[in-house]
Scaffold this active site. Structure first.
Site, PDB file in Angstrom:
ATOM      1  N   GLU A   1       3.855  -1.132 -10.401  1.00  0.00           N
ATOM      2  CA  GLU A   1       3.436  -1.456  -8.788  1.00  0.00           C
ATOM      3  C   GLU A   1       4.627  -2.172  -8.477  1.00  0.00           C
ATOM      4  O   GLU A   1       4.666  -3.239  -9.033  1.00  0.00           O
ATOM      5  CB  GLU A   1       2.134  -1.783  -8.730  1.00  0.00           C
ATOM      6  CG  GLU A   1       0.979  -1.041  -9.129  1.00  0.00           C
ATOM      7  CD  GLU A   1       1.130   0.463  -8.496  1.00  0.00           C
ATOM      8  OE1 GLU A   1       1.478   0.371  -7.217  1.00  0.00           O
ATOM      9  OE2 GLU A   1       0.666   1.656  -9.057  1.00  0.00           O
TER      10      GLU A   1
ATOM     11  N   HIS B   1      -3.627   3.330  -7.359  1.00  0.00           N
ATOM     12  CA  HIS B   1      -2.645   2.559  -7.332  1.00  0.00           C
ATOM     13  C   HIS B   1      -2.461   1.303  -8.021  1.00  0.00           C
ATOM     14  O   HIS B   1      -1.844   0.294  -7.510  1.00  0.00           O
ATOM     15  CB  HIS B   1      -2.125   2.609  -5.672  1.00  0.00           C
ATOM     16  CG  HIS B   1      -1.906   3.878  -5.079  1.00  0.00           C
ATOM     17  ND1 HIS B   1      -0.715   4.743  -5.408  1.00  0.00           N
ATOM     18  CD2 HIS B   1      -2.562   4.611  -4.283  1.00  0.00           C
ATOM     19  CE1 HIS B   1      -0.785   5.959  -4.886  1.00  0.00           C
ATOM     20  NE2 HIS B   1      -1.881   5.881  -4.248  1.00  0.00           N
TER      21      HIS B   1
END
Length: 487
Positions: A31, A176
């Site tokens: 990420e 995510h």
């Protein structure tokens, strides 16, 4: 969050998980921050990986850590919206220098796997190691599940992003976050492999054609809808009115007649949804692959397009949320003859994976320019109204003293077990009118550059795809078929 050590699963395989270059497959995900201006790179905010036994597809170890960037200001509001990682969350996290050994040990010498890792995650890992002056880990093989599943599973889940695949299989929402995403990636891969295995085991029963026929037979309460009717509709050019008639006949059975079977409403509804979804697959396949003597069916010339009938809408299928540009309820796909090449394929421009960007720039006539500019303005307005903060990239550009409009046609590739190949069908057209399909053994930018020479003319068949990724948004023209005119 403090560094999470590798957590073994408790068996003999797990005891070897710490050894660099082990037999396990390393599924990983990163990420990052979202760049806010041109030239700004990505800052690594989180790394997560699981080690998977390739024989049993079970997780034998895992590792995850937040990473403190050198400048906390890169964690912008847009970045937080993307992955939920805040400045406070990474402020107390270790720097990448502090966790680099652990990341190296879990990755180096193993097979790497992940979704879209070739284009995004791999470059970010290499950048992070380069920034601290260390050589990055190297894989002994790479499995990118995005092109792999797109090729083998088809676009049954729309854009084939992880969120779309998870929704397709009912696995919940994508979070995510690195560790959650890699575990979801593994589950998606298992589901896809199982479906393909079942279809290959009983192709005469589990093919798309037979699923349609079986569902219609179960739902046939009015005697008006038959498998033959579905087949004839699927083999014709995509037309929304035909599709609506087919589905409405299943959803609204006629009560008249003495020989009607008693059908459970729930069964009828399930069958109707299955038919609707399968018809979406069949119509998409027809539009993308159906070639007639005059070109691809489902492609419109600019003069056949009415801008009043263009709209931006989500895919009507229950299984995906992909956004389309539609014309009279069908995805808008265009064709145009005699386009002049302005700029061919150049190896000077590379993508995030270091490969040449495969696209060409062509002049377009005014009628095509008007259609594309209308679509561009409509899509941009829709994007802004939906709350997107991404920078919109104009679809058409004008060059030269004559200010002639040009567009960029993208030539996609597909990864096979042996090599990458072009997804675009390419032909050479002789002055006599005869056409020969071009065969390529591999992706070669130099070879394409010799084909698309400046000044050459070509006929193009292409789709319009809306993208919104990493704070950049716009419409991408994807070439489905290119016919190059010989001099």
């Amino acid at each position: 969050m403090a560094t999470a050590p590798v957590a073994p699963a408790g068996d003999e395989e797990a005891s070897r998980a710490h050894q660099a270059g082990g037999p396990e497959i390393a599924f990983f995900d990163v990420e990052t921050s979202v760049p806010q201006r041109a030239g700004q790179g990505y800052a690594l905010l989180e790394f997560g990986a699981i080690l998977v036994c390739p024989r049993r597809l079970v997780e034998v170890a895992c590792y995850a850590t937040l990473v403190r960037p050198a400048d906390l200001c890169v964690v912008s509001a847009a970045s937080v919206r993307c992955n939920g990682i805040t400045r406070d969350a990474v402020a107390a996290a270790p720097s990448f220098l502090a966790v680099a050994d652990a990341v190296y040990d879990i990755l180096h010498g193993r097979v790497w796997a992940g979704h879209n890792i070739v284009r995004f995650d791999l470059p970010r890992i290499r950048e992070a190691f380069n920034e601290i002056g260390r050589s990055p880990p190297e894989p002994k093989g790479t499995i990118d599940t995005l092109p792999l599943l797109t090729q083998r599973f088809g676009r049954r889940a729309g854009d084939m992003k992880m969120a779309s695949l998870a929704n397709y299989f009912g696995l919940g929402r994508q979070k995510h976050r690195s560790l959650d995403d890699v575990r979801m990636n593994l589950e998606v891969l298992k589901y896809c492999a199982t479906v393909l295995f079942l279809e290959a085991s009983l192709p005469e029963v589990l093919s798309v054609e037979n699923l349609v026929e079986h569902a219609i037979t179960r739902s046939k309460t009015n005697g008006a809808t038959s498998p033959e009717a579905i087949k004839s509709g699927a083999n014709s050019s995509p037309d929304s009115s035909k599709r609506q008639r087919t589905i409405s006949q299943v959803n609204n059975p006629t009560p008249d007649g003495d020989n009607q079977e008693s059908v459970d409403p729930a069964m009828d509804r399930d069958s109707s949804e299955l038919i609707s979804h399968i018809e979406d697959i069949k119509l998409n396949a027809t539009m993308q692959m159906g070639v007639s003597s005059s070109g691809y069916s489902g492609f419109l010339e600019p003069s056949d397009v009415s801008t009043e009938c263009i709209q931006i809408s989500a895919n009507p299928s229950y299984y995906t949320q992909r956004t389309f540009i539609k014309h009279k309820d069908s995805p808008l796909q265009l064709c145009c003859a005699g386009l002049k090449v302005q700029f061919g394929v150049s190896s000077k421009f590379l993508d995030n994976a270091g490969r040449p960007k495969l696209n060409i720039v062509v002049d377009i006539p005014e009628d095509l320019s008007e259609v594309l500019e209308f679509c561009d303005n409509l899509a941009q307005r829709t994007s802004q109204e939906s709350g997107s903060t991404s920078e919109w990239r104009p679809l058409t550009k004008k060059y030269g003293y004559v200010n002639r409009p040009t567009v960029r046609l993208n030539i996609p590739t597909t990864v096979t077990s042996d090599a990458s190949i072009y997804s675009t069908d390419m032909y050479k057209k002789e002055p006599s009118g005869n056409m020969q399909k071009l065969a390529f053994s591999q992706v070669d930018a130099a070879e394409l550059d010799s084909l698309f020479v400046r000044g050459n003319k070509l006929d193009a068949f292409f789709s319009l795809e809306i993208y919104d990724y990493q704070q950049n948004a716009g419409i991408r023209l994807v070439a489905k078929r290119l016919v190059v005119h010989s001099e």
